[in-house]
Write a protein that holds these residues in place. Sequence first.
Motif, PDB file in Angstrom:
ATOM      1  N   ASP A 163     -30.711  14.288   0.856  1.00 31.27           N
ATOM      2  CA  ASP A 163     -30.573  15.009   2.119  1.00 31.27           C
ATOM      3  C   ASP A 163     -29.574  14.316   3.045  1.00 31.27           C
ATOM      4  OD1 ASP A 163     -32.436  16.879   1.291  1.00 31.27           O
ATOM      5  OD2 ASP A 163     -34.127  15.800   2.176  1.00 31.27           O
ATOM      6  N   ALA A 164     -29.632  12.990   3.100  1.00 31.47           N
ATOM      7  CA  ALA A 164     -28.705  12.237   3.937  1.00 31.47           C
ATOM      8  C   ALA A 164     -27.274  12.367   3.414  1.00 31.47           C
ATOM      9  CB  ALA A 164     -29.118  10.763   3.988  1.00 31.47           C
ATOM     10  N   GLY A 165     -27.127  12.332   2.094  1.00 34.68           N
ATOM     11  CA  GLY A 165     -25.805  12.485   1.499  1.00 34.68           C
ATOM     12  C   GLY A 165     -25.210  13.845   1.795  1.00 34.68           C
ATOM     13  N   ARG A 166     -26.043  14.865   1.773  1.00 34.69           N
ATOM     14  CA  ARG A 166     -25.572  16.210   2.105  1.00 34.69           C
ATOM     15  C   ARG A 166     -25.167  16.307   3.571  1.00 34.69           C
ATOM     16  NH1 ARG A 166     -30.308  19.400  -1.348  1.00 34.69           N
ATOM     17  NH2 ARG A 166     -29.141  19.512  -3.330  1.00 34.69           N
ATOM     18  N   LEU A 167     -25.954  15.705   4.459  1.00 33.82           N
ATOM     19  CA  LEU A 167     -25.607  15.689   5.880  1.00 33.82           C
ATOM     20  C   LEU A 167     -24.253  15.018   6.089  1.00 33.82           C
ATOM     21  CD1 LEU A 167     -26.266  16.051   8.915  1.00 33.82           C
ATOM     22  CD2 LEU A 167     -27.535  13.897   8.805  1.00 33.82           C
ATOM     23  N   ALA A 168     -24.038  13.875   5.436  1.00 38.31           N
ATOM     24  CA  ALA A 168     -22.766  13.164   5.555  1.00 38.31           C
ATOM     25  C   ALA A 168     -21.609  14.001   5.018  1.00 38.31           C
ATOM     26  CB  ALA A 168     -22.841  11.830   4.810  1.00 38.31           C
ATOM     27  N   PHE A 169     -21.839  14.692   3.910  1.00 40.28           N
ATOM     28  CA  PHE A 169     -20.796  15.519   3.298  1.00 40.28           C
ATOM     29  C   PHE A 169     -20.344  16.620   4.251  1.00 40.28           C
ATOM     30  CE2 PHE A 169     -19.766  19.476   1.045  1.00 40.28           C
ATOM     31  CZ  PHE A 169     -18.636  19.075   0.346  1.00 40.28           C
ATOM     32  N   TYR A 170     -21.306  17.365   4.794  1.00 34.01           N
ATOM     33  CA  TYR A 170     -20.946  18.505   5.640  1.00 34.01           C
ATOM     34  C   TYR A 170     -20.337  18.054   6.970  1.00 34.01           C
ATOM     35  CZ  TYR A 170     -23.354  21.430   2.269  1.00 34.01           C
ATOM     36  OH  TYR A 170     -23.723  22.075   1.115  1.00 34.01           O
ATOM     37  N   ALA A 171     -20.849  16.965   7.532  1.00 33.91           N
ATOM     38  CA  ALA A 171     -20.268  16.449   8.774  1.00 33.91           C
ATOM     39  C   ALA A 171     -18.853  15.920   8.535  1.00 33.91           C
ATOM     40  CB  ALA A 171     -21.155  15.345   9.344  1.00 33.91           C
ATOM     41  N   ALA A 172     -18.648  15.227   7.417  1.00 38.49           N
ATOM     42  CA  ALA A 172     -17.336  14.664   7.098  1.00 38.49           C
ATOM     43  C   ALA A 172     -16.288  15.752   6.915  1.00 38.49           C
ATOM     44  CB  ALA A 172     -17.432  13.807   5.840  1.00 38.49           C
ATOM     45  N   LYS A 173     -16.697  16.880   6.332  1.00 40.17           N
ATOM     46  CA  LYS A 173     -15.763  17.997   6.139  1.00 40.17           C
ATOM     47  C   LYS A 173     -15.247  18.507   7.476  1.00 40.17           C
ATOM     48  CE  LYS A 173     -15.090  20.087   2.677  1.00 40.17           C
ATOM     49  NZ  LYS A 173     -13.965  20.017   1.696  1.00 40.17           N
ATOM     50  N   LYS A 174     -16.123  18.548   8.462  1.00 38.68           N
ATOM     51  CA  LYS A 174     -15.717  19.041   9.782  1.00 38.68           C
ATOM     52  C   LYS A 174     -14.884  18.008  10.543  1.00 38.68           C
ATOM     53  CE  LYS A 174     -19.516  22.302  10.366  1.00 38.68           C
ATOM     54  NZ  LYS A 174     -18.665  23.453  10.037  1.00 38.68           N
ATOM     55  N   LEU A 175     -15.172  16.732  10.306  1.00 40.76           N
ATOM     56  CA  LEU A 175     -14.454  15.669  11.005  1.00 40.76           C
ATOM     57  C   LEU A 175     -13.149  15.281  10.314  1.00 40.76           C
ATOM     58  CD1 LEU A 175     -17.493  13.381  11.885  1.00 40.76           C
ATOM     59  CD2 LEU A 175     -16.107  14.677  13.514  1.00 40.76           C
ATOM     60  N   GLY A 176     -13.008  15.658   9.043  1.00 38.32           N
ATOM     61  CA  GLY A 176     -11.817  15.285   8.299  1.00 38.32           C
ATOM     62  C   GLY A 176     -11.789  13.812   7.948  1.00 38.32           C
ATOM     63  N   ILE A 177     -12.971  13.224   7.686  1.00 40.48           N
ATOM     64  CA  ILE A 177     -13.068  11.809   7.334  1.00 40.48           C
ATOM     65  C   ILE A 177     -13.856  11.666   6.034  1.00 40.48           C
ATOM     66  CG2 ILE A 177     -12.986  11.104   9.757  1.00 40.48           C
ATOM     67  CD1 ILE A 177     -15.990  10.589   9.632  1.00 40.48           C
ATOM     68  N   SER A 178     -13.930  10.445   5.528  1.00 40.92           N
ATOM     69  CA  SER A 178     -14.708  10.177   4.321  1.00 40.92           C
ATOM     70  C   SER A 178     -16.198  10.218   4.638  1.00 40.92           C
ATOM     71  CB  SER A 178     -14.350   8.801   3.764  1.00 40.92           C
ATOM     72  OG  SER A 178     -15.298   8.379   2.808  1.00 40.92           O
ATOM     73  N   PRO A 179     -17.012  10.823   3.764  1.00 40.83           N
ATOM     74  CA  PRO A 179     -18.465  10.784   3.964  1.00 40.83           C
ATOM     75  C   PRO A 179     -19.004   9.355   4.013  1.00 40.83           C
ATOM     76  CG  PRO A 179     -17.899  12.423   2.310  1.00 40.83           C
ATOM     77  CD  PRO A 179     -16.635  11.654   2.603  1.00 40.83           C
ATOM     78  N   ALA A 180     -18.298   8.427   3.360  1.00 40.04           N
ATOM     79  CA  ALA A 180     -18.733   7.027   3.356  1.00 40.04           C
ATOM     80  C   ALA A 180     -18.659   6.400   4.747  1.00 40.04           C
ATOM     81  CB  ALA A 180     -17.882   6.218   2.375  1.00 40.04           C
ATOM     82  N   SER A 181     -17.930   7.055   5.663  1.00 42.52           N
ATOM     83  CA  SER A 181     -17.806   6.533   7.030  1.00 42.52           C
ATOM     84  C   SER A 181     -19.005   6.883   7.899  1.00 42.52           C
ATOM     85  CB  SER A 181     -16.538   7.095   7.691  1.00 42.52           C
ATOM     86  OG  SER A 181     -15.384   6.745   6.965  1.00 42.52           O
ATOM     87  N   ILE A 182     -19.894   7.726   7.373  1.00 42.66           N
ATOM     88  CA  ILE A 182     -21.018   8.222   8.162  1.00 42.66           C
ATOM     89  C   ILE A 182     -22.322   7.587   7.697  1.00 42.66           C
ATOM     90  CG2 ILE A 182     -22.336  10.281   8.828  1.00 42.66           C
ATOM     91  CD1 ILE A 182     -19.788  11.911   8.385  1.00 42.66           C
ATOM     92  N   LEU A 183     -23.124   7.113   8.639  1.00 41.21           N
ATOM     93  CA  LEU A 183     -24.468   6.601   8.356  1.00 41.21           C
ATOM     94  C   LEU A 183     -25.456   7.675   8.799  1.00 41.21           C
ATOM     95  CD1 LEU A 183     -26.122   4.165   7.362  1.00 41.21           C
ATOM     96  CD2 LEU A 183     -26.193   3.355   9.729  1.00 41.21           C
ATOM     97  N   PRO A 184     -25.904   8.533   7.856  1.00 42.35           N
ATOM     98  CA  PRO A 184     -26.706   9.704   8.227  1.00 42.35           C
ATOM     99  C   PRO A 184     -28.206   9.410   8.276  1.00 42.35           C
ATOM    100  CG  PRO A 184     -26.114   9.808   5.912  1.00 42.35           C
ATOM    101  CD  PRO A 184     -25.575   8.494   6.424  1.00 42.35           C
ATOM    102  N   ILE A 185     -28.887  10.116   9.159  1.00 43.61           N
ATOM    103  CA  ILE A 185     -30.347  10.005   9.272  1.00 43.61           C
ATOM    104  C   ILE A 185     -30.975  11.391   9.138  1.00 43.61           C
ATOM    105  CG2 ILE A 185     -32.284   9.469  10.795  1.00 43.61           C
ATOM    106  CD1 ILE A 185     -31.017   6.966   9.854  1.00 43.61           C
ATOM    107  N   VAL A 186     -31.898  11.510   8.187  1.00 46.60           N
ATOM    108  CA  VAL A 186     -32.691  12.723   8.021  1.00 46.60           C
ATOM    109  C   VAL A 186     -34.147  12.286   7.949  1.00 46.60           C
ATOM    110  CG1 VAL A 186     -33.184  14.716   6.574  1.00 46.60           C
ATOM    111  CG2 VAL A 186     -30.843  13.893   6.766  1.00 46.60           C
ATOM    112  N   LEU A 187     -34.997  12.919   8.728  1.00 49.30           N
ATOM    113  CA  LEU A 187     -36.408  12.537   8.796  1.00 49.30           C
ATOM    114  C   LEU A 187     -37.308  13.705   8.397  1.00 49.30           C
ATOM    115  CD1 LEU A 187     -36.378  10.746  12.296  1.00 49.30           C
ATOM    116  CD2 LEU A 187     -36.195   9.656  10.047  1.00 49.30           C
TER     117      LEU A 187
END
Length: 309
Positions: free
Chosen positions: A146-170
């Motif tokens: 779930d966290a990986g998916r959050l990072a993927f979709y956010a990164a697509k909108k930001l135009g950055i690598s998903p690895a740059s995002i530390l995602p939190i899903v609870l």
Amino acid sequence: MITIIGSGRVGTAAAVIMGLMKLDNKILLIDIVKGLPQGEALDMNHMSSILGLDVEYVGSNEYKDIEGSDLIIVTAGLPRKPGMTREQLLEANAKIVAEIGREIKKYAPDSIVILTTNPLDAMTYVMWKATGFPRERVIGFSGVLDAGRLAFYAAKKLGISPASILPIVLGQHGESMFPVPSKSYVHGVPLSKLLTEEQLKEVVEETVKAGARITELRGFSSNWGPGAGLAIMAEAVKRDAKRALIASVVLQGEYGVRDVPVEVPIILGKSGVVKVLEVELTEEERQKFMQSVEAVRNLVASVPPSYLQ
């Protein structure tokens, strides 16, 4: 030795990725279907030979062969079929998970157990009860996905690598999951500061519906994402990485919750869950989190008592 119980798409994807990562020199595949794990193991051994990997795959239909395993991945269970209610899926998979849990308790009493069977959080509870293990050694896989998916979709909108995002899903793995953009950071800057309200809403919706979208597109549920996530968790255990990950674990007072397994950040190492990390939430965020917790609590309450002994 790593044991993977269930030789379907998720189990085999995890086995291949773990082999490529050289997490152990022996990976055991267990399944009730005669010939299936043996055939998968033979094919993977050919892969190992071609790639020059010192990893041996073994297939078996006997639970006694898990003896000596320090890490057991459980991917067995039924998918939700057309016309099947969530309650029917819950009862069918609770029976399977309870039976597997008793076999693990019998043959691998010192192992760490990570499972993927849905409904995930409720099945984590069933496995915890069936094994009688400390909650630190029974971990539900879903949060990494779930966290990986959050990072993927956010990164697509930001135009950055998903690895740059530390995602939190609870919370719950499912429709009541609670992605938390305000606590998901790009080098200290929360996603809530980098994306518009509309973009944040889209990212959350895409994250929650990602699994359904994959099923809609190809006719069956995801396996490569879960396989990769399981391998990352296995690596944390086998190499005692003490890595921060999102996973479903039975809370014992954290977040003011007791005896309910939900997705939270944890530190994972060779002993299992080393620590549960408590994210500071606003009152509004806490309310959403608790709604997700209640969804899991209700599922757990629906499990037939015979599978919780």
